[in-house]
Design a protein around this motif. Structure first.
Motif, PDB file in Angstrom:
ATOM      1  N   TYR A  91       0.760  -1.228  -0.081  1.00  0.00           N
ATOM      2  CA  TYR A  91       0.005   0.009   0.171  1.00  0.00           C
ATOM      3  C   TYR A  91       0.838   1.281  -0.028  1.00  0.00           C
ATOM      4  O   TYR A  91       0.532   2.416  -0.424  1.00  0.00           O
ATOM      5  CB  TYR A  91      -1.133   0.011   1.138  1.00  0.00           C
ATOM      6  CG  TYR A  91      -0.506   0.192   2.411  1.00  0.00           C
ATOM      7  CD1 TYR A  91      -0.279   1.698   2.920  1.00  0.00           C
ATOM      8  CD2 TYR A  91      -0.009  -0.488   3.324  1.00  0.00           C
ATOM      9  CE1 TYR A  91       0.056   2.030   4.294  1.00  0.00           C
ATOM     10  CE2 TYR A  91       0.512  -0.572   4.568  1.00  0.00           C
ATOM     11  CZ  TYR A  91       0.507   0.931   5.074  1.00  0.00           C
ATOM     12  OH  TYR A  91       1.237   1.198   6.363  1.00  0.00           O
ATOM     13  N   GLN A  92       2.283   0.981   0.506  1.00  0.00           N
ATOM     14  CA  GLN A  92       3.089   2.264   0.424  1.00  0.00           C
ATOM     15  C   GLN A  92       3.744   2.345  -0.847  1.00  0.00           C
ATOM     16  O   GLN A  92       3.621   3.635  -1.236  1.00  0.00           O
ATOM     17  CB  GLN A  92       3.875   2.096   1.585  1.00  0.00           C
ATOM     18  CG  GLN A  92       3.363   2.106   2.863  1.00  0.00           C
ATOM     19  CD  GLN A  92       4.477   1.472   4.234  1.00  0.00           C
ATOM     20  OE1 GLN A  92       5.187   0.553   3.932  1.00  0.00           O
ATOM     21  NE2 GLN A  92       4.383   1.947   5.399  1.00  0.00           N
ATOM     22  N   ALA A  93       4.282   1.200  -1.287  1.00  0.00           N
ATOM     23  CA  ALA A  93       4.650   1.295  -2.517  1.00  0.00           C
ATOM     24  C   ALA A  93       3.785   1.915  -3.701  1.00  0.00           C
ATOM     25  O   ALA A  93       4.283   2.616  -4.604  1.00  0.00           O
ATOM     26  CB  ALA A  93       5.316  -0.148  -3.026  1.00  0.00           C
ATOM     27  N   ARG A  94       2.711   1.567  -3.941  1.00  0.00           N
ATOM     28  CA  ARG A  94       1.504   1.784  -4.810  1.00  0.00           C
ATOM     29  C   ARG A  94       1.112   3.274  -4.537  1.00  0.00           C
ATOM     30  O   ARG A  94       0.992   4.154  -5.561  1.00  0.00           O
ATOM     31  CB  ARG A  94       0.418   0.905  -4.817  1.00  0.00           C
ATOM     32  CG  ARG A  94      -0.610   1.204  -3.570  1.00  0.00           C
ATOM     33  CD  ARG A  94      -1.912   0.485  -3.975  1.00  0.00           C
ATOM     34  NE  ARG A  94      -2.981   1.353  -3.491  1.00  0.00           N
ATOM     35  CZ  ARG A  94      -3.967   1.450  -3.947  1.00  0.00           C
ATOM     36  NH1 ARG A  94      -4.099   1.023  -5.327  1.00  0.00           N
ATOM     37  NH2 ARG A  94      -4.719   2.349  -3.937  1.00  0.00           N
ATOM     38  N   ALA A 126      -0.931  -0.693 -12.828  1.00  0.00           N
ATOM     39  CA  ALA A 126      -0.058  -1.705 -11.911  1.00  0.00           C
ATOM     40  C   ALA A 126      -0.999  -2.068 -10.833  1.00  0.00           C
ATOM     41  O   ALA A 126      -1.595  -1.442 -10.305  1.00  0.00           O
ATOM     42  CB  ALA A 126       1.017  -0.632 -11.371  1.00  0.00           C
ATOM     43  N   ILE A 127      -1.061  -3.292 -10.935  1.00  0.00           N
ATOM     44  CA  ILE A 127      -2.089  -3.983  -9.812  1.00  0.00           C
ATOM     45  C   ILE A 127      -1.148  -4.565  -8.636  1.00  0.00           C
ATOM     46  O   ILE A 127      -1.821  -5.192  -7.624  1.00  0.00           O
ATOM     47  CB  ILE A 127      -3.103  -4.842 -10.402  1.00  0.00           C
ATOM     48  CG1 ILE A 127      -2.663  -6.181 -10.877  1.00  0.00           C
ATOM     49  CG2 ILE A 127      -4.080  -4.063 -11.221  1.00  0.00           C
ATOM     50  CD1 ILE A 127      -3.738  -7.050 -11.111  1.00  0.00           C
ATOM     51  N   ASP A 128       0.077  -4.462  -8.664  1.00  0.00           N
ATOM     52  CA  ASP A 128       0.856  -4.982  -7.332  1.00  0.00           C
ATOM     53  C   ASP A 128       1.951  -4.045  -7.662  1.00  0.00           C
ATOM     54  O   ASP A 128       2.348  -3.672  -8.593  1.00  0.00           O
ATOM     55  CB  ASP A 128       1.284  -6.454  -7.491  1.00  0.00           C
ATOM     56  CG  ASP A 128       1.578  -7.063  -6.240  1.00  0.00           C
ATOM     57  OD1 ASP A 128       1.724  -6.333  -5.206  1.00  0.00           O
ATOM     58  OD2 ASP A 128       2.335  -8.079  -6.238  1.00  0.00           O
ATOM     59  N   ALA A 129       2.650  -3.796  -6.248  1.00  0.00           N
ATOM     60  CA  ALA A 129       3.877  -2.990  -6.398  1.00  0.00           C
ATOM     61  C   ALA A 129       4.812  -3.429  -5.336  1.00  0.00           C
ATOM     62  O   ALA A 129       4.239  -3.903  -4.092  1.00  0.00           O
ATOM     63  CB  ALA A 129       3.140  -1.503  -5.878  1.00  0.00           C
ATOM     64  N   LYS A 130       5.999  -3.493  -5.569  1.00  0.00           N
ATOM     65  CA  LYS A 130       7.062  -3.687  -4.494  1.00  0.00           C
ATOM     66  C   LYS A 130       8.121  -2.766  -4.641  1.00  0.00           C
ATOM     67  O   LYS A 130       8.602  -2.503  -5.479  1.00  0.00           O
ATOM     68  CB  LYS A 130       7.304  -5.186  -4.764  1.00  0.00           C
ATOM     69  CG  LYS A 130       8.569  -5.546  -3.660  1.00  0.00           C
ATOM     70  CD  LYS A 130       8.703  -7.077  -3.874  1.00  0.00           C
ATOM     71  CE  LYS A 130       9.880  -7.649  -3.020  1.00  0.00           C
ATOM     72  NZ  LYS A 130      10.243  -9.080  -3.610  1.00  0.00           N
ATOM     73  N   VAL A 131       8.586  -2.010  -3.420  1.00  0.00           N
ATOM     74  CA  VAL A 131       9.742  -1.222  -3.709  1.00  0.00           C
ATOM     75  C   VAL A 131      10.746  -1.418  -2.403  1.00  0.00           C
ATOM     76  O   VAL A 131      10.162  -1.681  -1.167  1.00  0.00           O
ATOM     77  CB  VAL A 131       9.384   0.047  -3.443  1.00  0.00           C
ATOM     78  CG1 VAL A 131      10.460   1.024  -3.309  1.00  0.00           C
ATOM     79  CG2 VAL A 131       8.390   0.768  -4.816  1.00  0.00           C
TER      80      VAL A 131
END
Ligand code: GDP
Ligand code: MN
Length: 401
Positions: free
Chosen positions: A6-9, A220-225
């Motif tokens: 949720y933070q990455a997106r 983008a429906i998933d996000a990883k940072v």
């Protein structure tokens, strides 16, 4: 440092990359209310997603697509009251404390898109694949030709022509090309602006054609940072995204004492000074048939307090059946380590075999201290060198095991 999806997106969205509407919630009631709001404002489905620092949620049942607020409530209840187990979590799984509730997307095709630090090429590399959604490592193994890589120039970064070439290699066409190119360029900027070591969108999707987007929308429906820890001092806002609940408690405690500690699966606790010596200590334990329970580098200039804490951390690990202390005293003084061993013995007690190999500055004084404490630490064995120490600790552990 890892951050939540949720933070990455949020970072992606601020960069101008399209993401579905939604919000992070922490209770079943909030999840239901958020789902209702999304459905009332036009979403045809809602996706509930567990927020943990591990992937493989889809297969584990911790990403659920639902059609009503009641179903959202059920899914949220399941996720908040069960631990999530996936190939990327510890076997005991992870507790879920936060959920992301987002508008469901009608997917036509899933893609993989990421940028990561590429040490082999001394630069950052963009990685893209038309086989998205699944684990990229599996794709790389099965069909390496399905993975497209593009090195970013260290000074001028990703160029639009490179992004276009990648989009074409992914098989995108029409309006999707310019959308994908724009996302790639924004992602490359985000990596630099946040000092990230990885930015990953898996899956990046093309939606089914709709009235608003007749050619489909790239979203983008998933996000990883992942952020480079060494840059956090100048990324205050991102540093605040740190969630201690997601970290191994022993590793967190070690951090506050300036120790580098990584918990591992074996049963031999290691206390070593210097990362190189710690690595070779783990290697030599393996060579003699043992299995390290941790990597622990107390550093070159650790205090008594930190070293005593290091013993506390090692001894509080239930898996530990033997401890190997391997110190090469340079700046670090061996007598200080010896005193910390005595303190730890008094405070926590060495119920497991302890093998000590000390060499270097003040080693005579250290030996004298340990000799004097021999009666208080009956499980202690002195070793003459590293091989001797490894053999002794492996033997001691296989006897207890
Ligand atoms: P991960 O398994 O932890 O990587 O979680 P993801 O966010 O990548 O979701 C896993 C899978 O769930 C995706 O690859 C999609 O197939 C599916 N999924 C996630 N969100 C949606 C959505 O909005 N609509 C649809 N139809 N499927 C989704
Ligand atoms: Mn994913």
């Amino acid at each position: 440092m890892k951050i939540h999806e949720y933070q990455a997106r949020e970072l992606l969205a601020e960069s101008g990359i399209p993401v579905p509407r939604g919000a992070m919630v922490q209770t079943v009631d909030e999840a239901e209310a958020q789902a209702k709001e999304l459905l009332d404002s036009g979403a045809t489905s809602v996706v509930i997603k567990a927020q943990v620092h591990a992937g493989g949620r889809g297969k584990a049942g911790f990403v659920k697509l639902v059609r009503t607020a009641e179903q959202a409530r059920e899914a949220a209840k399941f996720m908040l009251s069960n631990r999530m187990v996936s190939p990327q979590t510890p076997t005991a799984g992870l507790e879920v404390k936060r959920l992301l509730v987002v508008a469901g997307v009608d997917i036509a095709k899933e893609y993989y898109l990421a940028i990561t630090v590429d040490r082999a090429h001394d630069t950052n590399t963009m990685i893209a694949s038309a086989e998205g959604g699944v684990e990229i490592e599996a794709v790389a193994e099965r069909s390496p030709e399905a993975i497209h890589k593009m090195q970013l120039h260290p000074l001028i970064g990703l160029q639009p022509y490179q992004a276009r070439e990648l989009a074409f290699r992914l098989g995108l066409g029409g309006k999707q090309v310019s959308q994908a190119v724009s996302i790639m360029l924004k992602l490359a900027k985000l990596l630099l602006d946040t000092d990230a070591s990885l930015v990953e969108i898996n899956p990046l999707v093309v939606t089914s054609p709709s009235g608003e987007h007749p050619d489909g929308q790239v979203i983008a429906i998933d996000a990883k940072v992942n952020i480079d820890d060494n840059a956090l001092f100048r990324r205050k806002r991102i540093a605040e995204m740190f969630d201690p609940a997601e970290e191994n408690p022993a590793e967190l405690r070690a951090n506050t004492f300036g120790l580098s500690y990584v918990a591992l699966g074996g049963n031999i606790g290691c206390l070593v000074n210097g990362a190189g010596l710690a690595m070779s200590t783990m290697d030599i334990i393996k060579l003699h048939g043992g299995d390290p329970a941790n990597f622990l580098d107390v550093g070159g200039s650790a205090t008594d307090e930190a070293v005593t804490e290091a013993f506390r951390i090692i001894l509080s690990d239930e898996k530990v059946q033997g401890v190997l202390v391997n110190i090469f005293g340079g700046i670090m003084q061996c007598d200080m380590i010896a005193r910390a061993i005595v303190t730890a013995a008094k405070e926590v007690g060495f119920t497991v075999p302890l093998v000590v190999r000390l060499e270097g500055t003040n080693v005579e004084e250290a030996r004298r201290i340990l000799d004097e404490a021999r009666n208080e630490i009956p499980s202690m064995v002195a070793a003459t060198d590293l091989t001797d120490a490894a053999k002794k600790v492996c033997a001691a552990v296989s006897v207890t095991a």
